[in-house]
Design an enzyme around this catalytic site. Sequence first.
Site, short mmCIF file in Angstrom:
data_model
loop_
_atom_site.label_atom_id
_atom_site.label_comp_id
_atom_site.label_asym_id
_atom_site.label_seq_id
_atom_site.Cartn_x
_atom_site.Cartn_y
_atom_site.Cartn_z
N ASP A 34 -19.09 23.22 18.90
CA ASP A 34 -18.20 22.35 19.68
C ASP A 34 -16.81 22.38 19.07
OD1 ASP A 34 -16.95 20.44 21.16
OD2 ASP A 34 -18.34 18.82 20.71
N HIS A 40 -20.77 19.40 10.40
CA HIS A 40 -19.36 19.55 10.72
C HIS A 40 -18.73 20.46 9.67
CE1 HIS A 40 -19.63 15.29 12.65
NE2 HIS A 40 -20.11 16.24 13.45
N HIS A 74 22.82 -0.53 -11.92
CA HIS A 74 21.45 -0.95 -11.66
C HIS A 74 20.51 0.07 -12.30
CE1 HIS A 74 22.24 1.92 -8.35
NE2 HIS A 74 20.94 2.19 -8.43
N LYS A 110 11.18 -36.73 -9.69
CA LYS A 110 9.97 -37.23 -9.03
C LYS A 110 10.40 -37.93 -7.75
CE LYS A 110 5.63 -39.58 -10.23
NZ LYS A 110 5.46 -40.37 -9.03
#
Length: 828
Positions: free
Chosen positions: A241, A192, A368, A529
């Site tokens: 091809d 290829h 930010h 708990k």
Amino acid sequence: MAAAQHTVRIDGRSIRLSNLDKVLYPASGTTKGEVLGYVSAIAETMIPHCRDRAATRKRWPDGVGENGDAGSFFQKDIGEDAPSWVATGSIDHRDHRNAYPLVNDESTLVWLTQLAALEIHVPQWRFTSTSSSPRGKGPSTRSDPDRMVLDLDPGPGVDLRQCARVAVLARDILAGMGLDAVPVTSGSKGIHVYAPLDGTQTSEDVSAVARELARALEKDHPDEIISSMKRDLRRGKVFVDWSQNNANKTTIAPYSLRGRARPMVAAPRTWRELASPHLRHLDFREVLDRVERRGDPLADLTRSSSSVRTSERLELYRSKRDAKRTPEPVPEAVRRGERQERAARGDTGDDAGASVFVIQRHEARRLHFDFRLEHDGVLVSWALPKGVPTDPKQNHLAVPTEDHPMEYRHFEGTIPKGEYGAGTVRIWDSGTFVLEKWRDDEVIATLTGTAATGIGGTRTYVLFRTQLDPPQWMIHLKADTGSATPRPTRRRAPVSAPLPTAVHPMLATRSSAAELDRLDADDWSFEMKWDGMRAIVTIDGGDVTITSRSGRDVTESYPELLAVADTVGADSAVIDGEIVALGTSGAPSFSKLQERMGLTGAREIARARRSAPTRYLAFDVLAINGTNCRALPYEARRELLIDALGPEPDAAEDQADAVVVSVPPAFDGDAGAALRASEQFGLEGVIAKRRSSPYRTATRSQDWLKVPLFETAEVVVIGWRESEADPTGFASLLIAVPEAGGLQYAGRVASGFTAAERRRARRRLETSERRDPAIDVPGDARREAHWVAPESVGEVTYRERTPEGRLRHAVWRGWRHDRDASEFVADP
């Protein structure tokens, strides 16, 4: 006998492998295990050539026979049993739609190989939008092809050397078109020839060019080459091809195995190799060795196509900005032909060398920080509303934003009011980083920035996704990251312990109020708990499974808790918590929960739900959206849990059974105050958890300490004594507790039962009656006793334990249907 199975963990995903000793290539004796080892080792090199391409698989479930193709079949659709984490792209065909898997990561490649998919075939185009789930919901968007391929197929009487000569002829024509070609020996018969494209031509355009190229080769070399599809004309010639550039056609993927007699590979080669008189196809061991020593000859092809994707990835960035109004860099989309010209000049727009990062302080509507990492030719970006984490115990939210151009790493300035991101941007820190992991749901990178400011030298950060739609991420600072930059290592077939299917929870060690009082609240968190039944809830899409502490499936007993799937903001999760039923005081009541434990009939469950509704108190998360969270510190897991479920609602919102699943708050204070609060609210006690601790399944750890407000014990019933007042009930139960080496007699429990409970228990115990006690029992305890098999577990409270091991003033609390006596262990 079932074949041996092994579970491996790759990319954070569990994959079950089987039949590793099965021979898939009889001629060479190559086993499935060896094949899996190859694909795992080659994955890093192979995946760039497959990424985002629809994968058609050729499978050999029974191995490759002498005839090669015998017993094989092609598969296009991904199928119903595929894991949800496999990315897919869907294509509409004439009368149906197929969802194709995308070989985008090692885990997908290994999973496909486990199914004996030896060959992977892909088209010359990629998907630009895909989906992970649900499968095939709609067609995915396809880009124009980013590469051209010519398949040089030898006709009868033609050898590989003649194909190589034709490959060189094709290379020269492609070079005249400005395309640098790379050959691949197919591992089957021929060669290829690949050439990179700029992504500006359609598949029809590329097919037409490839067809004309093939015709030109045939015209110039009619004795050697043919471009006609007629098979009877190919003897003695190489068929060029060109048709595999059609959008509906595929080619064997570079580095894929072939279903030949031996494990050959579609192997990228150099042109120098093609000139060798000893040219031949390569098997998988030779390919691994070549890649290890020489790298990937086809790597430049993926780099060229990545420039196409880079321009596409910046489309959102460009759409939000007007270059005439903002001082930010706004690169134009690269026009037809410009990429080749830029590449020829060596102008890629990127600096050579290590990957770079930049963190910018952005004073917009809200202050930010913008965290940006170089990846695939762009700066992948997250906004950090709470800044860069400086404490490994505290994760921060990371909001994914659009990819930014590489030029943005130098940007400082003021974006005008009214423009997107208006405000002042300043570089807070910048430098280089070493990448440890980059997945769709997790990124780990070690950054080296400014020593005196910014991140303060070298730090490792983990970005992990907690939610898929909309995407939501967190950023975590790894503890104890030093100044030395780690070297990346080549990874082969990693295997780590997967999250068990049936998870046994982490357990706390018994402690005392005095010990808890000595703990530093900065290092420990205190939770109440709860007086209920420990349970692991597993969510997979809309499916919910509830298992007890011993691993027993109790899902059908608590149908109201199936609502957890609608409550959790995640596609999948494994959560640890407690099933409770509230008493008249509003506190969890174990006796109330008794009305629900062990029920399986739909009618009796429905009746019990009305009088004893249950709820689930979640206090830990083991996994979320496929990411194993157990290694994260307790505080990070808790933040993920609250993010997924939301905190405990206010009392005004908590209307009896209106809230089914919630995260109870950790106590804001020290251990002493927590114990006093637990006693005030009528709870069972306090659990202290080390903030930095991981989650250790099936382990009783000193990282979790429990202090009950009263002594409790789980006991095994070994007999009963008759009652003179009620011959259908009993006077007391004889009990045992676990000790080293087995069970030890612990005395009797006579109080804590209603008359109805005594009669129900008597009927049940009589079904397992035996002649002698199952353990050694003192003589005075044997009088008038009926003995039963040690199968039933209950729970009692008691004042103290005598030197002989008896529980003084024992009071029955209830049956523990969630506990299995055969797995009973001491609870220190």
